[in-house]
Design a protein around this motif. Structure first.
Motif: not given
Length: 361
Positions: A318-329
């Protein structure tokens, strides 16, 4: 063992911890370490003992046991559940005892989650918990767009600006507080999207889980529906890192701590693990190409399709977690000598082997 550095590792039966231990067994100074591994299974304890480490049988839920075990260590690699507040605090109590009883300042290398580093996140906590994923900087994009927000592990001011109530931050705040009090030095490793099927002696002996979470979850859903899927349009962006590269970061960090007293710790002790970025549409396409090549696709369309709400409920809890953004360096990580070798292209090419490994299960 007199003269040896006592090192405690938790989570060694898991994907990250097992790979770190496999790398650590090859350390050129391994003979000068007394490595203890906390494990629940007596069967796996026997297998670990055959590798030249001392298994300590017990549970992270036994706080007194965890505290007493940590109190005997010069260095702790905490690689089990990053959100286990009680176990984390028990480790801190044990290291505080170590400091009080010996006068030494023990080392804590803690595995965190970078999901706490996005104060704009509107994802429900139960959704994040259900996703079981490592290392993300989340928002609520639902796959419909990317983001320009990028987090830098060399920018402690950016990290410190987050509210204390941010998700997952409660554990890290306790770790940082302990460092500030001076009874230990803390270093927090924050993996991004880890990929690759783990190999090594712990996998060969059946001690360690060899699979990550994100890609296998998508592969299982895609196999079940006969076509690769994604949340929304799959435009969201995530960083990625190979399992061996992230394991090597722990080793590089450990060696830097030993050799260089200026290695950043506490508020300057966050170390991201990332080697590139991908969109979830790119991952979906790689899965679809693999399904077609292996005869598992119900359509010859080479593009993934959007999960319906019913499929999100069925395959993604039931989660849309795999549609989130995640950016780092990972600038701080690279500054201490970490040199990852795998690329985004390697990641996408590896997806076919993940499909092959899971399609008959």
């Amino acid at each position: 063992m007199p003269g040896k550095t006592t090192i405690l590792m938790t989570g060694v039966t898991g994907y990250i911890g097992g790979t770190v231990l496999s790398h650590f067994l090859k350390h050129p100074d391994f003979s000068s370490f007394h490595v203890k591994t906390l494990v629940r299974s007596k069967e796996k304890a026997a297998k670990l003992a055959s590798l030249g480490v001392e298994p300590v049988v017990g549970s992270l839920s036994d706080e007194k046991f965890v505290e007493d075990t940590a109190a005997q260590a010069d260095v702790v690699f905490a690689m089990a559940d990053a959100d286990n507040f009680e176990a984390s605090v028990a480790i801190l109590r044990g290291l505080k005892r170590r400091n009080r009883e010996t006068g030494s300042v023990p080392i804590l290398i803690h595995t965190g989650r970078v999901s706490e580093f996005n104060p704009s996140s509107k994802i429900m906590e139960d959704e994040l918990t259900k996703s079981y994923l490592q290392g993300v900087l989340v928002d609520d994009a639902k796959g419909d767009h990317g983001t320009d927000t990028i987090y830098d592990d060399a920018n402690p001011d950016q990290i410190e600006s987050l509210p204390d109530t941010q998700l997952h931050r409660n554990v890290d705040l306790e770790v940082l507080r302990a460092d500030k009090e001076g009874y230990l030095k803390s270093y927090i490793v924050l993996p991004s999207t880890i990929w690759g099927i783990a190999t090594g002696v712990l996998v060969e002996k059946g001690i360690q889980n060899p699979h990550s979470q994100q890609v296998p979850q998508l592969v299982r859903a895609s196999l079940a529906r006969g076509r690769a899927g994604m949340v929304g349009e799959g435009k969201n962006i995530w960083p990625d890192v190979h399992i061996d590269d992230i394991a090597q970061l722990y080793i590089v960090l450990f060696d830097s701590i030993r050799k260089n007293p200026t290695t950043g710790h506490g508020r300057e002790g966050f170390y991201f693990g990332e080697t590139g970025e991908h969109t979830m549409q790119e991952v979906g396409k790689a899965i679809q190409d693999a399904l077609i090549a292996l005869g598992k696709a119900k359509t010859n369309d080479t593009e993934p399709s959007t999960f319906t709400q019913e499929e999100i409920d069925k395959y993604l809890d039931g989660s849309t977690y795999l549609g989130t953004n995640s950016r780092c360096r990972a600038n701080r990580s690279r500054s201490i000598g970490w040199k990852p070798t795998k690329t985004k292209e390697d990641f996408l090419k590896s997806i076919k082997s993940e499909v092959e490994a899971l399609m008959d299960k």
